[in-house]
Design an enzyme around this catalytic site. Structure first.
Site, PDB file in Angstrom:
ATOM      1  N   ASP A   1      -1.543   0.720   1.911  1.00  0.00           N
ATOM      2  CA  ASP A   1      -0.186   1.121   2.301  1.00  0.00           C
ATOM      3  C   ASP A   1       0.318   2.202   1.339  1.00  0.00           C
ATOM      4  O   ASP A   1      -0.483   2.994   0.862  1.00  0.00           O
ATOM      5  CB  ASP A   1       0.709  -0.132   2.343  1.00  0.00           C
ATOM      6  CG  ASP A   1       1.857   0.020   3.332  1.00  0.00           C
ATOM      7  OD1 ASP A   1       2.552   1.049   3.283  1.00  0.00           O
ATOM      8  OD2 ASP A   1       2.081  -0.888   4.155  1.00  0.00           O
TER       9      ASP A   1
ATOM     10  N   HIS B   1      -0.827   5.448   2.373  1.00  0.00           N
ATOM     11  CA  HIS B   1       0.218   6.083   3.173  1.00  0.00           C
ATOM     12  C   HIS B   1       1.046   7.077   2.372  1.00  0.00           C
ATOM     13  O   HIS B   1       2.141   7.440   2.762  1.00  0.00           O
ATOM     14  CB  HIS B   1       1.131   5.024   3.795  1.00  0.00           C
ATOM     15  CG  HIS B   1       0.446   4.173   4.819  1.00  0.00           C
ATOM     16  ND1 HIS B   1       1.070   3.137   5.469  1.00  0.00           N
ATOM     17  CD2 HIS B   1      -0.827   4.197   5.293  1.00  0.00           C
ATOM     18  CE1 HIS B   1       0.210   2.557   6.303  1.00  0.00           C
ATOM     19  NE2 HIS B   1      -0.953   3.173   6.201  1.00  0.00           N
TER      20      HIS B   1
END
Ligand SMILES: *[C@@H]1O[C@H](CO)[C@@H](O)[C@H](O)[C@H]1NC(C)=O
Ligand SMILES: *[C@@H]1O[C@H](CO)[C@@H](O)[C@H](O)[C@H]1NC(C)=O
Length: 327
Positions: free
Chosen positions: A185, A208
């Site tokens: 993430d 991300h």
């Protein structure tokens, strides 16, 4: 005086300089490091972690209430360093979430612990450690002032759910330097109530990117003076450099006011078509966003990448791909 952290863990968990498992029988929910000899006067070195600290390979060691594995609360001038490793053994926690993933959202996995949490630790210095495979967030920094995080290695698989590297909320004057972060993430997520946050010399990816305005967990609603400089992104997804957004995604009513954000000397590769994503609330918007010398290309093959923006205002100099709302 370099013994306290290792010594403390030895007492509490059977930790030695080898690899030991944190035994649930010996686990209890909170300890005051001051009771074990920590000084916290900014002079004494309180906390060296040399070996590997490993979480149990089981989800039964939390009582369902505790959402953190290791927590430091209200310790002034804490230094946590050494070449050691904190291994959260997260895969057993990820499995049920991954099974119930729908369109990239995970269910059935709200109770996973953050591996290392700092709350109200002003003057914190965190350096040199390796953080692996947290059940959820690897490091969270909440309500702290004057923090320097440097030379960390944070690593979890690309498909591990919600395994952010470092989450910051309600904190100010935080420097994150010279670290490599690759997880499933955000490499770093800046939440509401945070200002004067600088990130320099970070290699981010997979993951991300560095995201602003992710869910906050307090009544604070601003992110100001946030600067990202000399960072590399490799193979990052979901808005390659990380999303900058100012609205609340889920239940919260208030939008986050984002202003005075700079990205300079950034290069990287994006695994998603949308490489730059400035997505701001239509009422509060995002103001004074400055991009200077940002070069993102596509990783692998696919459609041309692009920059996207809604309600963001500021300037861009030498930025690829072009971000249409910046002048
Ligand atoms: C943070 O970054 C800003 C903008 O580049 C800079 O002016 C400021 O001095 C930096 N702060 C620290 C503590 O490095
Ligand atoms: C980013 O990559 C460039 C070229 O690959 C390298 O020179 C630079 O040191 C890297 N930056 C960081 C923060 O590692």
């Amino acid at each position: 005086m370099k013994f306290v952290f290792g010594f403390t863990l030895f007492l509490l968990t059977g930790f030695t300089l080898g690899n030991e498992i944190l035994n649930s029988k010996e686990y209890s929910s909170s300890f005051n490091v001051m009771d074990y000899g920590a000084v916290g006067d900014g002079k004494v070195d309180d906390s060296q972690l040399g070996g590997t600290l490993i979480a149990p390979e089981s989800t039964s060691w939390t009582d369902g209430q505790v959402a953190v594995w290791i927590q430091f609360s209200s310790v002034e001038n804490l230094i946590l360093d050494g070449g050691g490793t904190i291994d959260g053994q997260g895969s057993i926690w990820w499995q049920p979430c991954m099974k119930t993933s729908i369109f990239g959202f995970y269910f059935d996995c709200n109770r996973r612990p953050t591996a290392l949490h700092f709350n109200n630790c002003n003057g914190l210095r965190l350096k040199g450690l390796t953080h692996l495979n947290s059940p959820m967030l690897h490091i969270s920094i909440n309500a702290c002032k004057d923090v320097v995080v440097s030379n960390l290695h944070i690593k979890a698989p690309e498909d591990s759910p919600n395994t952010d590297g470092i989450d910051i909320a309600d904190s100010s004057n935080v420097q994150i330097q010279d670290s490599t972060i690759g997880t499933g993430d955000d490499c770093v997520a800046i939440n509401g109530g945070s200002c004067f946050i600088n990130i320099t010399g970070v290699n981010c990816g997979p993951g991300h990117g560095i995201s602003v305005g992710s869910l906050g967990d307090g009544p604070y609603d601003t992110v100001e003076e946030f600067h990202v400089k000399n960072c590399n992104f490799s193979n990052t997804q979901n808005g390659g450099m990380g999303k900058l957004h100012s609205y609340e995604i889920l239940q919260k009513a208030t939008a986050i006011q984002v202003s005075d954000v700079t990205y300079s000397d950034i290069q990287g590769t994006s695994a998603s078509d949308r490489a730059i994503d400035l997505d701001c609330d239509k009422v509060v918007g995002c103001s004074n966003i400055v991009m200077n010398n940002v070069q993102i290309t596509r990783s692998g093959t696919g459609p041309q990448i692009y920059g996207s923006c809604n309600n963001a205002h500021g300037t861009a100099i030498n930025v690829q791909p072009e971000v249409p709302c910046l002048s």
